[in-house]
Motif scaffolding. Structure first.
Motif, mmCIF file in Angstrom:
data_model
loop_
_atom_site.group_PDB
_atom_site.id
_atom_site.type_symbol
_atom_site.label_atom_id
_atom_site.label_comp_id
_atom_site.label_asym_id
_atom_site.label_seq_id
_atom_site.Cartn_x
_atom_site.Cartn_y
_atom_site.Cartn_z
ATOM 1 N N MET A 34 60.201 19.322 74.912
ATOM 2 C CA MET A 34 61.631 19.080 74.788
ATOM 3 C C MET A 34 62.154 19.970 73.656
ATOM 4 N N ALA A 72 64.078 11.265 73.328
ATOM 5 C CA ALA A 72 62.683 10.829 73.222
ATOM 6 C C ALA A 72 62.560 9.357 73.583
ATOM 7 N N PHE A 75 62.268 9.192 77.221
ATOM 8 C CA PHE A 75 60.942 9.656 77.646
ATOM 9 C C PHE A 75 59.903 8.548 77.498
ATOM 10 N N LEU A 89 54.593 14.105 74.302
ATOM 11 C CA LEU A 89 55.899 14.734 74.165
ATOM 12 C C LEU A 89 55.782 15.783 73.061
#
Length: 288
Positions: A34, A72, A75, A89
């Motif tokens: 990301m 996040a 996610f 991540l």
């Protein structure tokens, strides 16, 4: 649900995740990158990515008001989750604007890990210690009266030439610079030296060499002083190229808005690279 950051944190999709496999050449497509222009507490021009297994670390590094934290959260809040399939991540930094790095005034020599208690017993037998650390030469170091390792540090600091480490940063009577930057200090099982013209410790030629005992020999890590410098802004494809080269990510998205021209360049990059857009990356449909 839209928030004041303009991010739809419920805009997620159900995907089929690839179960974790084992193999020397296996790429786990559940490692998702990301990209963000937010620097948080970690992106300083040297660090360009960080890997997370839970939201706690993201919160600590970026804060709950950041766009990075909001995405996040989406996610880590999905089920099934890439983390359960051996994924992670990876938050990468897009240097969207020029970044000026401050000057580093002093060299820093960080020694290898030492056992201060065991080392103290050995040093107390030495009354003629010596070592050369680049331009800095120390001789006649007497540790015979040291009771604690703090006494060892005091012996080292008090043996320094007057005014060290620089004329602009004159030390006090204990040879500790007045701005609080100790020349010799002990942090987390490592001896750290701050000064000018430093190098890994070597023998002086007289006395008992103590550089290796203190972990300041060849195993020590030297970081030289640097002038202020400005890192130029990156295009999105330049940023993702750097992060992918340094990390294990296999799918990516950008939090920041990217232009149509930038999207075309990203598409071209993805086509010519080995990077795959994974199902796990689709969990973050809110990304640009």
């Amino acid at each position: 649900m839209n928030n004041n950051l303009g991010i739809d944190i419920e805009n997620v999709v159900n995907v089929q995740l690839l179960k974790e496999q084992r193999g020397a050449n296996y790429d786990n497509i559940n490692h998702v990158i990301m990209m963000t222009s937010e620097t948080g507490a970690i992106f300083d021009g040297k660090t360009i990515y960080a890997t997370y297994k839970n939201i706690v670390g993201v919160k600590a590094d970026f804060g709950i008001t950041s766009k990075t934290y909001q995405l996040a959260t989406a996610f880590f809040g999905t089920s099934p989750n890439p983390i359960g399939s051996g994924g992670s991540l990876i938050i990468g930094h897009w240097r969207k604007t020029d970044l000026t790095l401050p000057a580093v005034e002093f060299d820093t020599l960080t020694g290898s890990e030492i056992d201060s208690n065991a080392l103290l017993k050995t040093l107390r037998q030495i009354e003629d210690g010596s070592m050369k650390i680049g331009e800095l030469t120390l001789e006649n170091l007497n540790f015979g009266d040291a009771v604690t390792f703090s006494d060892v540090i005091n012996v080292l600091n008090r043996s320094l030439p007057a005014g060290y480490p620089s004329a602009e940063n004159k030390p006090n009577d204990s040879n500790v610079p007045t701005n609080g930057k100790s020349t010799f200090a002990y942090f987390d099982k490592h001896l750290v030296v701050s000064g000018k013209g430093l190098a890994n410790a070597s023998e002086v030629g007289t006395g008992t060499f103590i550089g290796n005992l203190l972990g300041l020999g060849d195993s020590a890590v030297l970081a030289k002083s640097t002038p202020s410098q400005t890192l130029p802004a990156q295009s999105p494809d330049e940023a993702i190229t750097d992060v992918v080269a340094a990390s294990s990510g296999c799918g990516y998205c950008f939090i920041d808005e990217v232009s149509n021209d930038q999207i075309l360049k990203l598409a071209s990059y993805s086509e010519r690279s080995t990077l795959r857009v994974s199902g796990a990356a689709a969990l973050l449909r809110g990304c640009s």
